[in-house]
Design a protein around this motif. Structure first.
Motif, PDB file in Angstrom:
ATOM      1  N   GLU A  12       2.203   4.682  -0.087  1.00  0.00           N
ATOM      2  CA  GLU A  12       0.932   5.155   0.484  1.00  0.00           C
ATOM      3  C   GLU A  12      -0.086   4.022   0.594  1.00  0.00           C
ATOM      4  OE1 GLU A  12       0.817   7.961   1.947  1.00  0.00           O
ATOM      5  OE2 GLU A  12       2.759   8.619   1.193  1.00  0.00           O
ATOM      6  N   GLU A  54       0.649   0.820   0.856  1.00  0.00           N
ATOM      7  CA  GLU A  54       1.144  -0.074   1.909  1.00  0.00           C
ATOM      8  C   GLU A  54       0.832   0.474   3.294  1.00  0.00           C
ATOM      9  OE1 GLU A  54       4.954  -1.619  -0.759  1.00  0.00           O
ATOM     10  OE2 GLU A  54       5.325  -0.694   1.182  1.00  0.00           O
ATOM     11  N   THR A  55       1.011   1.786   3.452  1.00  0.00           N
ATOM     12  CA  THR A  55       0.743   2.399   4.754  1.00  0.00           C
ATOM     13  C   THR A  55      -0.732   2.251   5.109  1.00  0.00           C
ATOM     14  OG1 THR A  55       2.540   3.945   4.403  1.00  0.00           O
ATOM     15  CG2 THR A  55       0.920   4.558   6.060  1.00  0.00           C
ATOM     16  N   LYS A  63      -1.276  -1.349   6.206  1.00  0.00           N
ATOM     17  CA  LYS A  63      -0.730  -1.648   7.537  1.00  0.00           C
ATOM     18  C   LYS A  63      -1.585  -0.994   8.622  1.00  0.00           C
ATOM     19  CE  LYS A  63       3.943  -2.553   5.949  1.00  0.00           C
ATOM     20  NZ  LYS A  63       5.295  -1.974   5.774  1.00  0.00           N
ATOM     21  N   ARG A  64      -2.025   0.224   8.351  1.00  0.00           N
ATOM     22  CA  ARG A  64      -2.924   0.857   9.327  1.00  0.00           C
ATOM     23  C   ARG A  64      -4.202   0.040   9.479  1.00  0.00           C
ATOM     24  NH1 ARG A  64      -1.898   6.912   7.128  1.00  0.00           N
ATOM     25  NH2 ARG A  64      -0.136   7.423   8.481  1.00  0.00           N
ATOM     26  N   ASP A 102       0.053  -7.334   8.907  1.00  0.00           N
ATOM     27  CA  ASP A 102       1.290  -7.497   9.663  1.00  0.00           C
ATOM     28  C   ASP A 102       2.468  -7.009   8.832  1.00  0.00           C
ATOM     29  OD1 ASP A 102      -0.252  -8.849  11.535  1.00  0.00           O
ATOM     30  OD2 ASP A 102       0.119 -10.784  10.583  1.00  0.00           O
TER      31      ASP A 102
END
Lengths: 365, 365
Positions: free
Chosen positions: A178, A180-181, A184-185, A189
């Motif tokens: 969660e 990491e998501t 990234k959002r 990269d």
């Protein structure tokens, strides 16, 4: 964030000049660069397949048809050549330049590839020059410092978000995914390495990659992660408490925090890297945890998340302005738990700028 | 999914026997295995740092203190030895076994590491054996086939979900991230490679890694992705229409689909890999797109997402029962667009089992 002194493009020309000044000392007429990060560093190319041949007065950039357009846009200061078989073109270039002694990145080229190069370049003396770019890359220019600062800033936003997910009953892996998501959002990269979420007894593992274990009340949770943003990495660690960890665990945290602050105080140009390590180590030893700090205190960060210099008891490097290092002592008591705190420090005149800014007061979630 | 014939642990013993039967033919007394995937294959070890020394009648597994516990749980058929410096222990083992000719994985060991090994093992003849395990790993046993089947099944669920995100106005990168997040929440350890989302003119790029470009109506969108599940990879491509793509784009899709089906029909034991390639290539040429299919038709998949055999015009391999290959022809017309369709096929007696099951009828989102 201040944009004062923001540099919009990398000074690849200056980097090339510094590389060229090293060729004579290594007794080579040219160097074959195969490490794709080094190619990015020297030529500004962000693709994934290319080679460089660099002499004192010229440089060739070699890639295949897939990257020809990208190279034309990105690469400065090189003659760009498109190949079908890279080795055939390298052979032609090396012959036309009358190179007699060619350095190569022996820590990057595998032995099978070396044999092919040797066969193709008969008559050329190949000389392993494994660390030729290591020292150059350790000292960051302003462009790089700003990129790394941006990467660290993004990472801090992930730490702020992390508090939502590091909760009793949540699996370490789920929390990692969660966070990491979210990152990234927010523009990362990629993650810089496998995120470490190590809770409870697992917090005593220095490399406790997030597992299926659920976080429980009373535990310490080590969160060690990094992002890659525009090619530049960041790396940060915080240790959180969940519920009310025992006084013993709290003590471990406090010792680590004190040791980390002492180490950071040492960081400035001209100081031996090993002194930064010994500042943290001496404090941890004095508090009786000397046997529980088994790794070095830090490492350089840049295009690679682990690069020069090394900050440990055996380090020989001296800190210089522009280096970006981590300062990350830890204590790991098997069967009990552990803690680590890590910041990134940019070495500046007279001291350092801390690039990672997540608070370090002991936070109980 | 049927659990008939499910095998719960890898037959590392059988794999070791097959490796041992190759040593004499390569005129080596032992082989030093350094590729971590090969170590997983032979010893069942899922950690990230280890070495093997294998002779005809014994085998040593070498790791450091970080992985000692994990090795004790996972590794079968080897003498497990814990090292401080791996090379010192390798030297000791090689001496005690009286090894005179030692094979090594020259496509894995870099030249600088090779020099260290050579220095440490003075008197031992080092022989590069780059492909020693390549052929063994190409043919999957039942355990592996099931793991790859599971990985492909999970991946299919991501393709089903993908339809939600491949919509007009959504950036390729955003779609990729959301699909990846779904797959990781569903259990994927990691993506097998950088997800390709190539829409519109970018669909003419065979390797169009998801970019900031937004998907628009009337475009083809190539989605090429894979997951890693329990160490085993999957790899699948579908091309979708968004809105109403032109008849020309639709024709490209249909030609690719026909070519892919012809190639799949060829897949069975005893067939030359290049025949699978030529079945697809001949159809694409016949339809007038011969100049727009620039890559091979497929590759093996397993612990690595690209492994033996290669399915292309120059392939020399013959398909064997147990191989898992991709079949992925494509057409890429610069300035217009492109399409690729990719399935994974397990070679079985008399034909193949298709492991990826996302429908291939042209789907307009």
């Amino acid at each position: 964030m201040s944009d004062k002194g923001r540099v919009e493009s990398p000074d690849t020309g200056g980097r090339l000049r510094r590389l060229r000044s090293l060729l004579e000392g290594h007794r080579i007429d040219a160097v074959l660069v195969t490490d794709i990060k080094n190619i990015r560093y020297l030529a500004g190319f962000t693709g994934s397949s290319a080679y460089l041949v660099v002499t004192v007065d010229t440089g060739y950039f070699i890639t295949d048809s897939r990257y020809a357009g990208q190279a034309a846009l990105e690469v400065k200061g090189f003659r760009i050549r498109q190949c079908r078989k890279a080795l055939d073109l390298i052979k032609e270039i090396v012959a036309s330049l009358k190179v007699k002694r060619l350095g190569f990145e022996s820590n990057n080229l595998n032995y099978a590839a070396y044999l092919k190069v040797r066969k193709a370049l008969k008559g050329v003396r190949l000389k392993p020059t494994p660390g030729l770019l290591t020292g150059l890359r350790a000292g960051k220019d302003r462009f790089e410092a700003q990129r790394i600062r941006d990467s660290a800033r993004l990472l801090d936003s992930g730490y702020e978000k992390a508090e939502e997910f590091l909760r009793p009953g949540v699996a370490e892996k789920t929390a990692a995914l969660e966070i990491e998501t979210f990152l990234k959002r927010a523009g990362a990269d990629a993650m810089a390495f496998d995120t470490i979420v190590a809770s409870g007894l697992r917090s005593a593992l220095p490399h406790g990659k997030a597992s299926d274990k659920k976080i429980r009340k009373g535990e310490l949770v080590v969160l060690d992660m990094g992002v890659c943003l525009n090619g530049y990495n960041s790396d940060e660690t915080r240790t959180f408490g969940v519920g009310r960890p025992s006084l013993k665990l709290r003590e471990i945290y406090d010792v680590v925090r004190g040791a980390q602050e002492l180490a950071i105080e040492k960081v400035r140009p001209g100081v031996a890297a090993k002194e930064v390590d010994s500042a943290a180590r001496a404090r941890i030893e004095k508090k009786g945890y000397g046997g529980f700090f088994g790794h070095g205190t830090g490492h350089g960060v840049g295009l690679d998340v682990h690069e020069a210099p090394t900050i440990g008891p055996a380090s020989r490097e001296t800190l210089e302005e522009g280096m970006v290092i981590t300062v990350e002592p830890g204590i790991y008591v098997p069967g009990l738990g552990g803690a680590r705190i890590e910041d990134m420090a940019l070495v500046v005149r007279g001291g350092c700028e801390i690039l990672t800014r997540t608070p370090k007061d002991f936070l109980c979630l």
